[in-house]
Design a protein around this motif. Structure first.
Motif, mmCIF file in Angstrom:
data_model
loop_
_atom_site.group_PDB
_atom_site.id
_atom_site.type_symbol
_atom_site.label_atom_id
_atom_site.label_comp_id
_atom_site.label_asym_id
_atom_site.label_seq_id
_atom_site.Cartn_x
_atom_site.Cartn_y
_atom_site.Cartn_z
ATOM 1 N N VAL A 175 -68.220 -16.140 -9.108
ATOM 2 C CA VAL A 175 -69.513 -15.575 -8.707
ATOM 3 C C VAL A 175 -69.944 -14.510 -9.705
ATOM 4 C CG1 VAL A 175 -70.649 -14.131 -6.961
ATOM 5 C CG2 VAL A 175 -69.309 -16.122 -6.249
ATOM 6 N N GLU A 176 -69.014 -13.647 -10.098
ATOM 7 C CA GLU A 176 -69.346 -12.591 -11.064
ATOM 8 C C GLU A 176 -69.754 -13.182 -12.412
ATOM 9 O OE1 GLU A 176 -65.750 -10.310 -10.865
ATOM 10 O OE2 GLU A 176 -66.541 -8.985 -9.301
ATOM 11 N N GLU A 177 -69.058 -14.242 -12.843
ATOM 12 C CA GLU A 177 -69.414 -14.887 -14.117
ATOM 13 C C GLU A 177 -70.808 -15.514 -14.039
ATOM 14 O OE1 GLU A 177 -66.259 -17.662 -14.819
ATOM 15 O OE2 GLU A 177 -64.800 -16.069 -15.216
ATOM 16 N N ALA A 178 -71.112 -16.173 -12.910
ATOM 17 C CA ALA A 178 -72.427 -16.799 -12.745
ATOM 18 C C ALA A 178 -73.521 -15.735 -12.715
ATOM 19 C CB ALA A 178 -72.457 -17.642 -11.470
ATOM 20 N N ALA A 179 -73.267 -14.629 -12.033
ATOM 21 C CA ALA A 179 -74.253 -13.543 -11.981
ATOM 22 C C ALA A 179 -74.478 -12.963 -13.368
ATOM 23 C CB ALA A 179 -73.777 -12.455 -11.010
ATOM 24 N N SER A 180 -73.411 -12.822 -14.124
ATOM 25 C CA SER A 180 -73.535 -12.300 -15.484
ATOM 26 C C SER A 180 -74.339 -13.243 -16.364
ATOM 27 C CB SER A 180 -72.138 -12.080 -16.064
ATOM 28 O OG SER A 180 -72.219 -11.642 -17.381
ATOM 29 N N ARG A 181 -74.095 -14.560 -16.233
ATOM 30 C CA ARG A 181 -74.862 -15.549 -17.012
ATOM 31 C C ARG A 181 -76.341 -15.474 -16.696
ATOM 32 N NH1 ARG A 181 -70.711 -19.143 -15.861
ATOM 33 N NH2 ARG A 181 -71.909 -19.950 -14.121
ATOM 34 N N ASP A 182 -76.667 -15.247 -15.417
ATOM 35 C CA ASP A 182 -78.072 -15.168 -14.996
ATOM 36 C C ASP A 182 -78.639 -13.762 -15.169
ATOM 37 O OD1 ASP A 182 -77.900 -17.814 -14.353
ATOM 38 O OD2 ASP A 182 -77.814 -17.518 -12.184
ATOM 39 N N ARG A 183 -77.828 -12.854 -15.693
ATOM 40 C CA ARG A 183 -78.234 -11.460 -15.920
ATOM 41 C C ARG A 183 -78.719 -10.804 -14.629
ATOM 42 N NH1 ARG A 183 -81.140 -12.361 -21.719
ATOM 43 N NH2 ARG A 183 -79.229 -12.754 -22.849
ATOM 44 N N LEU A 184 -77.925 -11.008 -13.587
ATOM 45 C CA LEU A 184 -78.219 -10.425 -12.282
ATOM 46 C C LEU A 184 -77.002 -9.651 -11.810
ATOM 47 C CD1 LEU A 184 -79.798 -13.526 -10.477
ATOM 48 C CD2 LEU A 184 -81.018 -11.523 -11.291
ATOM 49 N N SER A 185 -77.237 -8.760 -10.879
ATOM 50 C CA SER A 185 -76.095 -8.117 -10.235
ATOM 51 C C SER A 185 -75.447 -9.160 -9.314
ATOM 52 C CB SER A 185 -76.550 -6.910 -9.418
ATOM 53 O OG SER A 185 -77.321 -7.342 -8.302
ATOM 54 N N THR A 186 -74.201 -8.906 -8.978
ATOM 55 C CA THR A 186 -73.506 -9.833 -8.077
ATOM 56 C C THR A 186 -74.245 -9.926 -6.749
ATOM 57 O OG1 THR A 186 -71.401 -9.282 -9.126
ATOM 58 C CG2 THR A 186 -71.284 -10.321 -6.971
ATOM 59 N N ASN A 187 -74.718 -8.803 -6.240
ATOM 60 C CA ASN A 187 -75.445 -8.804 -4.976
ATOM 61 C C ASN A 187 -76.723 -9.630 -5.069
ATOM 62 O OD1 ASN A 187 -75.682 -7.640 -2.208
ATOM 63 N ND2 ASN A 187 -77.631 -6.939 -3.080
ATOM 64 N N ALA A 188 -77.512 -9.433 -6.139
ATOM 65 C CA ALA A 188 -78.761 -10.188 -6.297
ATOM 66 C C ALA A 188 -78.473 -11.679 -6.437
ATOM 67 C CB ALA A 188 -79.539 -9.680 -7.507
ATOM 68 N N TRP A 189 -77.389 -12.010 -7.138
ATOM 69 C CA TRP A 189 -77.035 -13.422 -7.309
ATOM 70 C C TRP A 189 -76.654 -14.035 -5.969
ATOM 71 C CZ3 TRP A 189 -73.215 -16.957 -6.565
ATOM 72 C CH2 TRP A 189 -73.321 -18.153 -7.275
ATOM 73 N N LEU A 190 -75.879 -13.306 -5.164
ATOM 74 C CA LEU A 190 -75.477 -13.818 -3.852
ATOM 75 C C LEU A 190 -76.684 -13.981 -2.928
ATOM 76 C CD1 LEU A 190 -72.158 -11.855 -3.304
ATOM 77 C CD2 LEU A 190 -72.405 -14.340 -3.483
ATOM 78 N N VAL A 191 -77.638 -13.033 -2.982
ATOM 79 C CA VAL A 191 -78.854 -13.148 -2.167
ATOM 80 C C VAL A 191 -79.623 -14.394 -2.586
ATOM 81 C CG1 VAL A 191 -81.101 -12.077 -1.683
ATOM 82 C CG2 VAL A 191 -79.028 -10.683 -1.642
#
Length: 164
Positions: free
Chosen positions: A119-135
């Motif tokens: 999840v953290e890697e995917a959020a980093s790829r999308d240039r989002l925080s982990t919380n924003a990516w999960l939302v």
């Protein structure tokens, strides 16, 4: 691959073996090696062909062939071609979170370590925080909360019924 050194080595080994039996055996070995040279070369080619077949079975779908050029054997290797990766289908980005009244709720989420890292890697790829990516992921997975809330039409939506 030059087969001559192998044929010569076999000739030397036969001469050494014949020396143990005396002068007549040495003379016989010398008389036999010249006519046997072709048979020795063919036997070596058979051995190389069998090895190439065995390698081909392990290398499939690639292959190895033995080719004869003049008096020398050559190997021809055909490596398997990697299939071209299929382009990933373009996916529309998930819709932004639905507008709300500004209240935010907090939850504790326990993830296995390996999933958390992904999840953290995917959020980093999308240039989002982990919380924003999960939302965003939760919103995309759940879709619109109520079909009636949607107004207008986006490309690809179908509507049926009567219109006044």
């Amino acid at each position: 691959m030059d087969l001559t050194p192998f044929v010569d080595e076999l000739r030397r080994e036969l001469a050494v073996a014949a020396e143990a039996a005396g002068e007549e055996a040495v003379a016989l070995a010398e008389r036999l090696t010249s006519p046997l040279e072709s048979a020795i070369r063919l036997t070596l080619l058979d051995a190389l062909s069998a090895a190439a077949d065995e390698i081909t079975r392990d290398l499939a779908p690639g292959s190895v062939e033995v080719r004869l050029r003049r008096r020398d054997a050559e190997f021809a290797v055909s490596l398997p071609t990697a299939p071209e990766p299929e382009p990933e289908p373009q996916q529309a980005p998930p819709p932004p979170p639905e507008t709300d009244d500004g209240t935010v709720s907090r939850i504790n989420l326990r993830l296995p370590e390996q999933l958390k890292q992904r999840v953290e890697e995917a959020a980093s790829r999308d240039r989002l925080s982990t919380n924003a990516w999960l939302v965003r992921a939760a919103n995309a997975a759940l879709g619109p909360a109520k079909a009636g809330k949607r107004r207008g039409s986006s490309v690809g939506d179908n509507y049926t019924g009567w219109v006044r």
